[in-house]
Enzyme design. Structure first.
Site, PDB file in Angstrom:
ATOM      1  N   HIS A  26     -10.248  -5.276  -3.493  1.00 10.27           N
ATOM      2  CA  HIS A  26      -8.920  -5.478  -2.907  1.00 10.27           C
ATOM      3  C   HIS A  26      -9.074  -5.844  -1.449  1.00 10.27           C
ATOM      4  O   HIS A  26     -10.003  -5.414  -0.770  1.00 10.27           O
ATOM      5  CB  HIS A  26      -8.041  -4.232  -3.063  1.00 10.27           C
ATOM      6  CG  HIS A  26      -8.654  -2.969  -2.538  1.00 10.27           C
ATOM      7  ND1 HIS A  26      -9.583  -2.242  -3.252  1.00 10.27           N
ATOM      8  CD2 HIS A  26      -8.486  -2.315  -1.369  1.00 10.27           C
ATOM      9  CE1 HIS A  26      -9.953  -1.183  -2.549  1.00 10.27           C
ATOM     10  NE2 HIS A  26      -9.307  -1.206  -1.388  1.00 10.27           N
TER      11      HIS A  26
ATOM     12  N   VAL B  96     -11.068   2.952  -3.704  1.00  7.60           N
ATOM     13  CA  VAL B  96     -10.711   2.458  -5.044  1.00  7.60           C
ATOM     14  C   VAL B  96     -11.671   1.322  -5.383  1.00  7.60           C
ATOM     15  O   VAL B  96     -11.704   0.301  -4.682  1.00  7.60           O
ATOM     16  CB  VAL B  96      -9.247   1.965  -5.090  1.00  7.60           C
ATOM     17  CG1 VAL B  96      -8.915   1.449  -6.477  1.00  7.60           C
ATOM     18  CG2 VAL B  96      -8.288   3.091  -4.686  1.00  7.60           C
TER      19      VAL B  96
ATOM     20  N   HIS C  20      -6.980  -5.749   2.156  1.00 10.18           N
ATOM     21  CA  HIS C  20      -5.842  -5.206   2.890  1.00 10.18           C
ATOM     22  C   HIS C  20      -5.306  -6.309   3.800  1.00 10.18           C
ATOM     23  O   HIS C  20      -6.061  -6.868   4.605  1.00 10.18           O
ATOM     24  CB  HIS C  20      -6.269  -4.042   3.776  1.00 10.18           C
ATOM     25  CG  HIS C  20      -6.866  -2.864   3.048  1.00 10.18           C
ATOM     26  ND1 HIS C  20      -6.155  -1.698   2.821  1.00 10.18           N
ATOM     27  CD2 HIS C  20      -8.091  -2.669   2.512  1.00 10.18           C
ATOM     28  CE1 HIS C  20      -6.936  -0.840   2.185  1.00 10.18           C
ATOM     29  NE2 HIS C  20      -8.121  -1.397   1.980  1.00 10.18           N
TER      30      HIS C  20
ATOM     31  N   ASP D  92       0.851  -1.191   0.000  1.00 15.49           N
ATOM     32  CA  ASP D  92       0.000   0.000   0.000  1.00 15.49           C
ATOM     33  C   ASP D  92       0.892   1.247   0.000  1.00 15.49           C
ATOM     34  O   ASP D  92       1.905   1.300   0.684  1.00 15.49           O
ATOM     35  CB  ASP D  92      -0.917  -0.005   1.234  1.00 15.49           C
ATOM     36  CG  ASP D  92      -2.068   0.976   1.086  1.00 15.49           C
ATOM     37  OD1 ASP D  92      -3.221   0.519   0.954  1.00 15.49           O
ATOM     38  OD2 ASP D  92      -1.829   2.209   1.084  1.00 15.49           O
TER      39      ASP D  92
END
Ligand code: 5GP
Length: 111
Positions: free
Chosen positions: A97, A93, A99, A28
């Site tokens: 995704h 975004v 994390h 990230d």
């Protein structure tokens, strides 16, 4: 089209830590923990709410990649794997995704 699609296509650089035909993982840009990796499918899926039956194997593969990266980065004893869904869920975004966060004591406050 999102910034993550540009990363998948190699148009924007990233600090890549894993890649295969279906999944890519990279650090990230604004880490919130000593280890903060984003694991994403190359397929353009906007968010977890958009996952359909045929994507289930892909999501499972992402979990396996997370397990493997947790070991590689030495955080397998404690980490968080999280996905934000929609603006209200804190998503910025709109390309699915996960994390992978760890390397410090994480709070048990989830919201
Ligand atoms: P979200 O809030 O959508 O769940 O998380 C988006 C994440 O993407 C944020 O943690 C943010 O720091 C990260 N991010 C945004 N743009 C870029 C970028 O261009 N490169 C990388 N490596 N991470 C990014």
């Amino acid at each position: 089209m999102t910034i993550f699609k540009d990363i998948v296509d190699g148009k924007i650089p990233c600090e890549k830590v894993f890649e295969n035909e279906r999944v890519i993982a990279f650090k990230d840009i604004a880490p919130q923990a000593p280890v903060h990796i984003l694991i994403i499918p190359k397929k353009e899926i906007p968010d977890i709410q958009s996952v359909v039956g045929e994507d289930i194997h892909l999501v499972g593969e992402i979990i396996k990649v997370a397990q493997s990266l947790a070991k590689e980065f030495g955080i397998e004893e404690g980490y968080r794997l999280v996905t934000n869904n929609g603006s209200l869920g804190g998503q910025a975004v709109f390309h699915l995704h996960f994390h992978l966060l760890g390397g410090k004591q994480l709070s048990n406050q989830l919201a």
